[in-house]
Design an enzyme around this catalytic site. Sequence first.
Site: not given
Length: 403
Positions: A247-249, A194, A360, A331, A26, A171, A46, A216
């Site tokens: 996408g991604g980071d 993206d 993926g 890539m 707790v 991803p 204790p 586009k």
Amino acid sequence: MAEHPAYPVGLRLAGRRVVVIGGGQVAQRRLPALIAAGADVLLVSPSATPSVDAMAETGEIRWERRRYEDGDLAGAWYALIATRDREANDLASAEAERNRVWCVRADDAEAATAWTPATGRVEGVTVAVLSGNDPRRSAAVRDAVVEGLRDGSLTAARTRTPGVSLVGGGPGDPDLITVRGRRLLAEADVVIADRLGPRDLLDELPPHVEVIDAAKIPYGRFMAQEAINNALIEHAKAGKAVVRLKGGDPYVFGRGMEELQALAEAGIPCTVVPGISSSISVPGAAGIPVTHRGVAHEFTVVSGHVGPDDPRSLVDWASLAKLTGTLVILMGVDKIGLIAEALVRHGRPSDTPVAVVQEGTTATQRRVDATLATVGERVRAEEIRPPAVIVIGAVVAVNAPKA
């Protein structure tokens, strides 16, 4: 007393004495919130769990390794009693009552003078739920409210500053965007997305949100980035909350810094929300650990958008070939044959395992295994197309599919 509802109140405990009796599970759950509140915490017990012991070792709390004694609550503003000794709990509770110290009891809620609500925090908002003696219901309501605030399904008025958020969408699987990224999406007026971002999330946006497909925007690669920068600036200057969904980071081959610099030059405030990079998440989704004890102690992430012999390449392929760890290439589908040849030419064994994971984390994910000697041919034969992550190294064979 049970006929009356509890009176909710937020305690400001920064710098104030809080006493916790008992160092078990707790206490382990409750102490982090007390520490975060800035309380001056004294633990009397204790023994303690390893996690609680670590809090004492790092100086986050003070720990007196003994049983409760009368007088321990002197000067306290708040007390948490959480031992297995009913007699000690009763004595501590009685002291709290005499000294008018708000007291929570883990073993007997009816004997306590305060109850701990189920709490959650979202961007500066604290959600606290009490439902009498039904902690599971309190937690369920708390979770529903917190999740609604996080994903935007529960809206609440808030002061918003126009600007841009560069959000890493992960991803591809929409469930892998961060909580903060999803909330900002729900609050956006404009989303510039993206092609590789989590597209399924766009369908959840309200009808008034303007969605701009960055893929586009015309005029070629360089001008396309310039056009994206201009669109971010234009909409932000119009007083809108803009999300650049990537996408991604944003900073892993995402050109996020270019966009941040353009916004800074225009005086536009910008928030960067990191995302899960495909360089680690896609291999993981395909059963490949980028590091593994006794197999690989490092991994290197490389862009393969230009070949090893291209004068624009900034990659030292000769040095990479000498490493024994994992090589992750993003890539690089159309250049993988040239890359594999360069690695072998510079000393990497030709039988080094390679896995190519296409799309993926999505429903269409597929994995193709090869070696450096065969990967170019395999990618052509299997008609692998972007987006795909290429993993090179012994980790590929750790959990390889059965032939």
